[in-house]
Enzyme design. Structure first.
Site, mmCIF file in Angstrom:
data_model
loop_
_atom_site.group_PDB
_atom_site.id
_atom_site.type_symbol
_atom_site.label_atom_id
_atom_site.label_comp_id
_atom_site.label_asym_id
_atom_site.label_seq_id
_atom_site.Cartn_x
_atom_site.Cartn_y
_atom_site.Cartn_z
ATOM 1 N N CYS A 43 3.151 14.655 -2.041
ATOM 2 C CA CYS A 43 2.039 14.912 -2.970
ATOM 3 C C CYS A 43 0.885 15.657 -2.305
ATOM 4 C CB CYS A 43 1.568 13.618 -3.614
ATOM 5 S SG CYS A 43 0.848 12.405 -2.482
ATOM 6 N N HIS A 72 -1.851 8.486 -3.685
ATOM 7 C CA HIS A 72 -1.197 9.628 -4.326
ATOM 8 C C HIS A 72 -2.261 10.597 -4.833
ATOM 9 C CE1 HIS A 72 2.201 11.659 -6.194
ATOM 10 N NE2 HIS A 72 1.525 11.731 -7.330
ATOM 11 N N HIS A 74 2.440 17.322 -9.825
ATOM 12 C CA HIS A 74 2.522 16.557 -8.582
ATOM 13 C C HIS A 74 3.937 16.515 -8.036
ATOM 14 C CE1 HIS A 74 3.716 12.376 -10.323
ATOM 15 N NE2 HIS A 74 4.055 13.303 -11.177
#
Length: 161
Positions: A69, A119, A135
């Site tokens: 990510c 994340h 993502h």
């Protein structure tokens, strides 16, 4: 004093100001030029990231062709000429935090739990009141557009930095 003579007297004062303004604009130093350039770079970074759709997830990877990510953010934004740290938690600390309602395309969504940021995603747009993001989600998956799976996220931007 006549109007033409007054204009001639003002010329030595105005000419240097005009030259400075033209140089500042040409060199990108005019007020707002830096912000406009940054917006263009963010737009370019978003475009670069969108071109990675379908690339495989790989833990610790920062491209090309494989990403985690934060590696997707790192690769795309650095390629567009913007400095960002490598990890999602460092990226969250680097970005200016903003309200979710102030998100613009190319800003960031930072997902967190009790242990901190785990994340990061790139905000694309709002659709029917929900965020749409890009993502690299996790093992066995590919870079794609998605909706957040939780409300535990906050927004960040490189605008105004």
């Amino acid at each position: 004093m006549s109007a033409p003579r007054l204009r001639l007297l003002a010329l030595p004062v105005l000419l240097p100001l005009i030259v400075v303004a033209l140089l500042a604009t040409t060199l990108g130093l005019a007020p707002g030029a830096d912000a406009a350039t940054r917006r263009e770079k963010i737009h370019h970074a978003r475009s670069i990231a969108l071109h990675q759709i379908g690339d495989r997830y790989a833990y610790g990877a920062a491209g090309p062709r494989r990403f985690d990510c934060s590696g997707l953010v790192y690769y795309s934004y650095r390629k567009a000429g913007l400095s960002v740290p490598r990890t999602s938690s460092a990226q969250a600390a680097h970005a200016r935090h903003i309200r979710k309602s102030h998100l613009r395309a190319g800003d960031f969504m930072y997902f967190h739990d009790g242990g901190g940021v785990y994340h990061v995603a790139i905000f694309l747009r709002w659709s029917h009141g929900h965020a749409v993001m890009l993502h690299a989600p996790g093992s066995g998956q590919r870079v794609h557009r998605d909706a957040p799976w939780t409300r535990s996220w906050f927004a960040g931007t490189l605008r105004g930095r």
